[in-house]
Design a protein around this motif. Structure first.
Motif, PDB file in Angstrom:
ATOM      1  N   GLU A 134       4.402  -5.604   6.891  1.00 34.67           N
ATOM      2  CA  GLU A 134       4.167  -6.827   6.135  1.00 34.67           C
ATOM      3  C   GLU A 134       3.292  -6.564   4.915  1.00 34.67           C
ATOM      4  O   GLU A 134       3.507  -7.107   3.855  1.00 34.67           O
ATOM      5  N   ASN A 135       2.304  -5.721   5.077  1.00 32.97           N
ATOM      6  CA  ASN A 135       1.344  -5.501   4.014  1.00 32.97           C
ATOM      7  C   ASN A 135       1.949  -4.779   2.821  1.00 32.97           C
ATOM      8  O   ASN A 135       1.603  -5.056   1.680  1.00 32.97           O
ATOM      9  N   GLU A 138       3.434  -6.764  -0.206  1.00 33.72           N
ATOM     10  CA  GLU A 138       2.624  -7.633  -1.042  1.00 33.72           C
ATOM     11  C   GLU A 138       2.755  -7.220  -2.507  1.00 33.72           C
ATOM     12  O   GLU A 138       2.905  -6.026  -2.824  1.00 33.72           O
ATOM     13  N   HIS A 194      11.945 -10.001   1.383  1.00 32.44           N
ATOM     14  CA  HIS A 194      11.221  -9.012   0.601  1.00 32.44           C
ATOM     15  C   HIS A 194      12.008  -8.485  -0.587  1.00 32.44           C
ATOM     16  O   HIS A 194      11.463  -7.705  -1.374  1.00 32.44           O
ATOM     17  N   CYS A 197      10.479  -9.201  -3.871  1.00 30.63           N
ATOM     18  CA  CYS A 197       9.249  -8.447  -4.108  1.00 30.63           C
ATOM     19  C   CYS A 197       9.538  -7.110  -4.782  1.00 30.63           C
ATOM     20  O   CYS A 197       8.676  -6.555  -5.476  1.00 30.63           O
TER      21      CYS A 197
END
Length: 755
Positions: A134-135, A138, A194, A197
């Motif tokens: 998850e990190n 970011e 994601h 991202c």
């Protein structure tokens, strides 16, 4: 002094001492393995210290980079790699922060060796499969990882394989290639949430480094992304590119063209996974960009035209890879966006709308061309689609409207669309121009299928009528006439049947009459019409293999070659001014001879004997173009008996597709002796509909005599029936006679009340 140094070092935190001990005195000796094992064991047993270890390694490496002690930098990077691989604790998140700062520091260095060292980390693979999943996604991390990868992918000139020799030759790697591998793995492991991202920093990098013009690297990058991404997420990439195109709405045309071109290069990959609303969303977005481009002040500039072409290419590429049923839907959707003037609209289409019409038709043509290009070859799984599925009414009717547009270029585009859709045996190029040497064309001819025969029986008259009226337009150029010939020739070849042949011959005679009687078209266009008439006659006789008809057509050709070669192909824009449009009968196609040829071949020539006036086609074949919102009497005047002139029904005008009908055309319809049962049945249904739905006052006014000539005609008819009619000057029954006592022949237009 040594004691003082020992005391100072003893007071230092243990993790710093462990980190210092992994560095040898001479960097050529490499990492001290025993001390590295101690540092690793300490990190595993005290994971809370891992972030401090990472920060301290980063500080030492930064100092060594500044001092250009690259050997110690390599050792620090190797230590961070080993710690990253060995540790699994959640606190690894903080260590990754230091690792990423380390990579950034190396990439910002001007030393190619250090840049290559930065690309050799396995940080992405490690964090994707660990608790950092998850990190790592970011923005703070993606904004460092993605640009770093892109920077190495685009700067292959910084790599030198001779300077990157390692102890193990199998581990040698080209940095750009290694960066591509990392990018593929990163994108391939991204979930739906994601994807953006990854895409956002890619687009930002291309913007910041001005990599859109030229767009080679942009296309290369997005192809890597599209082929690496999970297929069901590919639509997200297309959507992101379209949104980015929106953001650049005020940018130069060159940048917008490059973005659109990049989109066209990858959009086909997403087509296979786009279903339902997402398909129309993509198409609608592309059409919206086209519409906005048309409204720009610089829409006539070359750069803006290139941008429009790029959007059209993207539209065509996307449609190529959709299922057949979605291709039809897309063609209908595009056609529904084409603006055209309505008969009840005071303001017609403007200049901007005309340009938009042209661009949208080009888009439609591009879609169909690419479909034929991919699927039209032998050996593919493409199955020939019947014309009733290719031309649903919602698509055919607006297409026929546009075939009568005021702009000649627009009409040419429409005919090209017809060519692409009708031709299923690659005969377009062979029939591109009128010719009387049909036997040399090597045409591919197959018998028409039953669904196609049903289609042309239902829609053929309105198609032929639109083509006929398109040839009437004075603005026609040679290309327009040739394109209409190609459409008719393709219909003759693709729909070879008894019914099709008869209708086409009837149209041929109508075109000949048009060239002889019309005073609105130029003499050059009249000669062009004569040339396509004889070309079509030769083609029809060849397709249906009627020897007598073929002999007759060849006879006319030979006579024209000797006496009037200007009536034969090739078509010309301008002819000798001394030529006359008055022609002797021997140079023309004789309707009687045609009928005899058909009878000799065992065909029913009754329809041909009804008259050659295809311009007087009955209203029921055009009812689909009539505005359903109107309930005017002009829409059903075909039910009346022999009305005299258009002046007797003011407001009734000629009905082009999407326009009013002329009263004169209705008069010609009523004077014909039509014995076709189907046409009579449709006529009866229309009369019945009018009788049931028209207001009573309209019925009363409709049944009143309006002209002496009409009354005299009625008297003449009654005389033939041996009936003694009353004085024709009497407008109605005498006042002392009850309506029920009036003879039947005094009821005006009795067919209006029969159903």
């Amino acid at each position: 002094m040594s004691g003082c140094c020992w005391c100072c070092s003893a007071l230092r935190p243990r993790y710093k001492r462990l980190v210092d001990n992994i560095f040898p005195v001479n960097p050529q000796d490499g990492l001290v393995k025993n001390n590295m094992e101690k540092l690793t064991f300490y990190s595993l047993s005290s994971p809370e210290k891992l972030d401090r270890i990472g920060e301290y390694l980063f500080q030492r490496a930064s100092r060594d980079i500044y001092r250009r002690r690259n050997g110690f930098v390599v050792i620090a990077m190797e230590a961070m790699d080993q710690l990253l691989v060995a540790c699994h604790a959640q606190t690894l998140n903080l260590f990754v922060e230091s690792f990423l700062k380390m990579i950034q520091k190396l990439l910002e260095s001007t030393d190619p060796q250090l840049q290559i060292l930065a690309t050799q980390s396995g940080v992405v693979r490690k964090t994707l499969s660990d608790d950092l999943v998850e990190n790592i996604w970011e923005p703070v991390h993606m904004d460092k990882i993605v640009p770093s990868l892109l920077y190495n992918m685009q700067n292959s000139r910084y790599s030198n394989k001779e300077d990157t020799t390692q102890n193990n030759p199998t581990e040698q790697s080209d940095p750009p290639q290694f960066a591509e591998t990392c990018m593929r793995e990163l994108v391939g492991r991204a979930s739906f949430g994601h994807i953006r991202c990854v895409i956002r920093p890619v687009l930002r990098h291309l913007d910041n480094h001005q990599l859109w013009v030229p767009n080679y690297f942009a296309i290369h990058t997005f192809r890597i992304i599209m082929f690496s991404i999970q297929s069901q997420y590919s639509y997200t990439v297309v959507e992101a590119l379209m949104t980015h195109l929106d953001d650049h709405s005020k940018s130069s045309p060159k940048i917008r063209t490059s973005i659109a071109d990049t989109l066209s290069k990858i959009i086909s990959i997403a087509a296979g996974e786009s279903v339902g609303p997402s398909v129309l969303e993509i198409i609608n977005s592309l059409l919206s960009h086209l519409r906005v481009s048309v409204t720009r002040n610089q829409s006539s500039s070359n750069d803006e035209q290139l941008y429009q072409e790029a959007l059209i290419n993207a539209l065509g590429e996307f449609a190529n890879h959709l299922p057949d049923y979605q291709k039809i839907e897309i063609m209908m959707f595009i056609m529904s966006k084409v603006p055209y003037s309505q008969p009840d609209r005071i303001v017609s289409v403007g200049k901007g709308d005309v340009l938009l019409q042209s661009i949208l038709l080009k888009s439609l043509l591009k879609v169909m061309y690419n479909i034929k290009k991919i699927h039209g070859h032998v050996g593919t799984k493409y199955q020939t689609i019947h014309l009733n599925t290719t031309f649903p009414p919602s698509f055919l009717e607006p297409l026929l409207r546009m075939s009568l547009a005021a702009d000649a270029e627009m009409r040419l585009l429409v005919q090209k669309i017809f060519h692409t859709l009708i031709d299923r045996h690659q005969n377009i190029t062979k029939l591109a121009k009128p010719t009387v040497n049909v036997a040399q064309l090597d045409l591919t001819i197959e018998k028409a299928s039953r669904p196609d025969v049903i289609f042309i029986r239902k829609h053929g008259p309105e198609i032929y009528l639109a083509l006929y009226e398109s040839l009437e337009l004075a603005s026609n150029k040679v290309e327009n006439v040739e394109s209409i010939y190609t459409t008719l020739a393709l219909l003759a070849v693709e729909l070879a049947s008894e019914e099709t042949i008869l209708e086409l011959l009837r149209l041929v005679l109508s075109l000949q009459d048009l060239s002889l009687t019309s005073g609105q078209i130029s003499i050059s266009l009249k000669f062009n019409l004569h040339a396509i008439v004889i070309s079509l006659l030769v083609l029809i006789s060849y397709v249906c293999n009627i020897t007598s008809l073929m002999d007759y057509a060849n006879k006319i050709v030979e006579i024209r070659r000797k006496e009037a070669s200007h009536l034969l192909p090739d078509l010309q824009f301008q002819y000798d001014t001394g030529l006359s449009s008055r022609l002797p009968p021997i140079l023309l196609v004789d309707q009687t001879v045609l009928s005899e040829c058909l009878k000799g071949a065992g065909l029913d020539s009754g329809k041909l004997q009804q008259g050659s006036g295809y311009n007087s086609i009955s209203l029921q074949h055009r009812h689909s173009w009539v505005d359903s919102g109107r309930n005017s009497l002009g829409d059903i005047n075909s039910g009346a008996a022999e009305l005299d002139s258009g002046g007797s029904s003011p407001g009734v005008q000629k009905k082009l597709p999407g326009e009013e009908l002329t009263f004169e055309s209705m008069k010609r319809i009523l004077t014909e002796n039509n014995n076709n049962h189907i046409m009579e049945e449709e006529k009866r249904l229309q009369l019945s509909h009018f009788f049931r739905n028209a207001p009573f006052q309209d019925l009363v006014s409709k049944t009143q005599p309006k002209h002496d000539v009409l009354q005299s005609k009625l008297s003449e008819i009654f005389n033939t029936l041996s009936v003694d009619p009353r004085n024709s000057s009497q407008p109605g029954p005498p006042t002392d006679t009850k309506p029920s006592q009036a003879p039947a022949y005094e009821i005006h237009f009795p067919e209006l009340f029969v159903y």
